[in-house]
Design an enzyme around this catalytic site. Structure first.
Site, short mmCIF file in Angstrom:
data_model
loop_
_atom_site.label_atom_id
_atom_site.label_comp_id
_atom_site.label_asym_id
_atom_site.label_seq_id
_atom_site.Cartn_x
_atom_site.Cartn_y
_atom_site.Cartn_z
N ASN A 83 0.81 -1.20 0.00
CA ASN A 83 0.00 0.00 0.00
C ASN A 83 0.85 1.27 0.00
O ASN A 83 2.08 1.22 -0.04
CB ASN A 83 -0.97 -0.03 1.20
CG ASN A 83 -2.29 0.61 0.89
OD1 ASN A 83 -2.37 1.60 0.17
ND2 ASN A 83 -3.36 0.05 1.43
N HIS A 113 23.53 0.32 12.45
CA HIS A 113 24.79 0.95 12.82
C HIS A 113 25.17 0.51 14.23
O HIS A 113 24.31 0.13 15.02
CB HIS A 113 24.66 2.48 12.79
CG HIS A 113 24.02 3.00 11.55
ND1 HIS A 113 24.71 3.14 10.36
CD2 HIS A 113 22.75 3.42 11.30
CE1 HIS A 113 23.89 3.62 9.43
NE2 HIS A 113 22.70 3.79 9.98
N GLY A 147 -0.74 -1.41 8.82
CA GLY A 147 -0.17 -0.10 8.56
C GLY A 147 0.67 0.44 9.71
O GLY A 147 0.45 0.12 10.87
N THR A 170 10.99 -6.65 16.24
CA THR A 170 12.41 -6.64 16.59
C THR A 170 13.03 -8.02 16.55
O THR A 170 14.26 -8.14 16.52
CB THR A 170 12.62 -6.05 18.00
OG1 THR A 170 11.93 -6.88 18.95
CG2 THR A 170 12.09 -4.63 18.09
N LYS A 171 12.20 -9.07 16.59
CA LYS A 171 12.68 -10.45 16.60
C LYS A 171 11.87 -11.28 15.61
O LYS A 171 10.73 -10.92 15.28
CB LYS A 171 12.54 -11.05 18.00
CG LYS A 171 13.41 -10.38 19.03
CD LYS A 171 13.24 -10.99 20.40
CE LYS A 171 14.12 -10.22 21.38
NZ LYS A 171 13.85 -10.59 22.75
N LYS A 188 -1.59 -14.70 19.60
CA LYS A 188 -2.18 -16.03 19.52
C LYS A 188 -1.67 -16.74 18.29
O LYS A 188 -1.15 -16.12 17.36
CB LYS A 188 -3.71 -15.96 19.50
CG LYS A 188 -4.31 -15.38 18.23
CD LYS A 188 -5.83 -15.46 18.30
CE LYS A 188 -6.47 -15.00 16.99
NZ LYS A 188 -7.89 -15.27 16.96
#
Length: 195
Positions: A83, A113, A147, A170-171, A188
């Site tokens: 989108n 970085h 979004g 992040t994982k 879930k």
């Protein structure tokens, strides 16, 4: 070893390298063409994306504006929809499976970085830019990313997942999960026909 090879291996690389700057300019020119196409210029839009991306499967639809670093490191499977206003920083490979839904303002990053400021900017004293490395991102088949979500470097998202709007991933996420939050967590498991 070239700077491009270092970049794709996840090593520190010089982002101002001449070879990478050429690819950068090629991508910027193609993005200008794509982002300025009229909505009914379907053939022109499709050809431009084919010239920009590493792979574009049949039925891929990307709304404009669309942004990326190099384009050639992005591989998108068939029938995936991206989108408005998405940014893919493809300093390493970004692989998106088939039948994906990617909401507006989603950001997928491969570049990173060092956290330590001296390590991050110390290279400037030696005439080079700040230190950068990049880790690939892989997104499975049938994934819906809500979004304003952000996918960080090195993340793998399994098949059939739903990423809640506004999540920061992040994982890595296993197959068949609904996740949400900052940082996102598994809400879930899904996978039945009535989910």
């Amino acid at each position: 070893m070239s700077e491009k090879e270092k970049m794709l291996r996840g090593e520190f690389y010089n982002s101002r390298d001449e070879e990478l700057i050429k690819v950068y300019h090629k991508a910027r020119n193609l993005l200008d063409i794509f982002n300025n196409c009229k909505s009914n210029e379907m053939v022109k839009r499709g050809k431009t994306l084919e010239n920009l991306l590493g792979f574009k499967g049949k039925g891929v639809w990307i709304e404009k504006p669309f942004y990326c670093d190099y384009g050639e490191n992005i591989y998108i499977g068939e029938n995936t929809f991206i989108n408005f206003n998405c940014t893919l920083l493809d300093c390493n490979k970004i692989k998106i499976g088939k039948n994906g839904l990617i909401g507006p303002n989603v950001q997928i990053y491969t570049a990173s970085h060092p956290l330590d400021s001296y390590e991050r900017v110390g290279n400037i004293e030696n005439g080079g830019p700040y230190r950068t490395y990049a880790n690939p991102v892989s997104i499975g088949d049938n994934v819906w990313i809500g979004g304003n979500s952000c996918i960080l470097p090195g993340v793998t998202i399994g098949d059939n997942c739903v990423i809640g709007a506004g999540s920061v991933v992040t994982k890595s996420i296993p197959d068949n999960c609904v996740v949400a939050g900052n940082p996102c967590k598994v809400i879930k498991s899904i996978g039945g026909k009535n989910d």
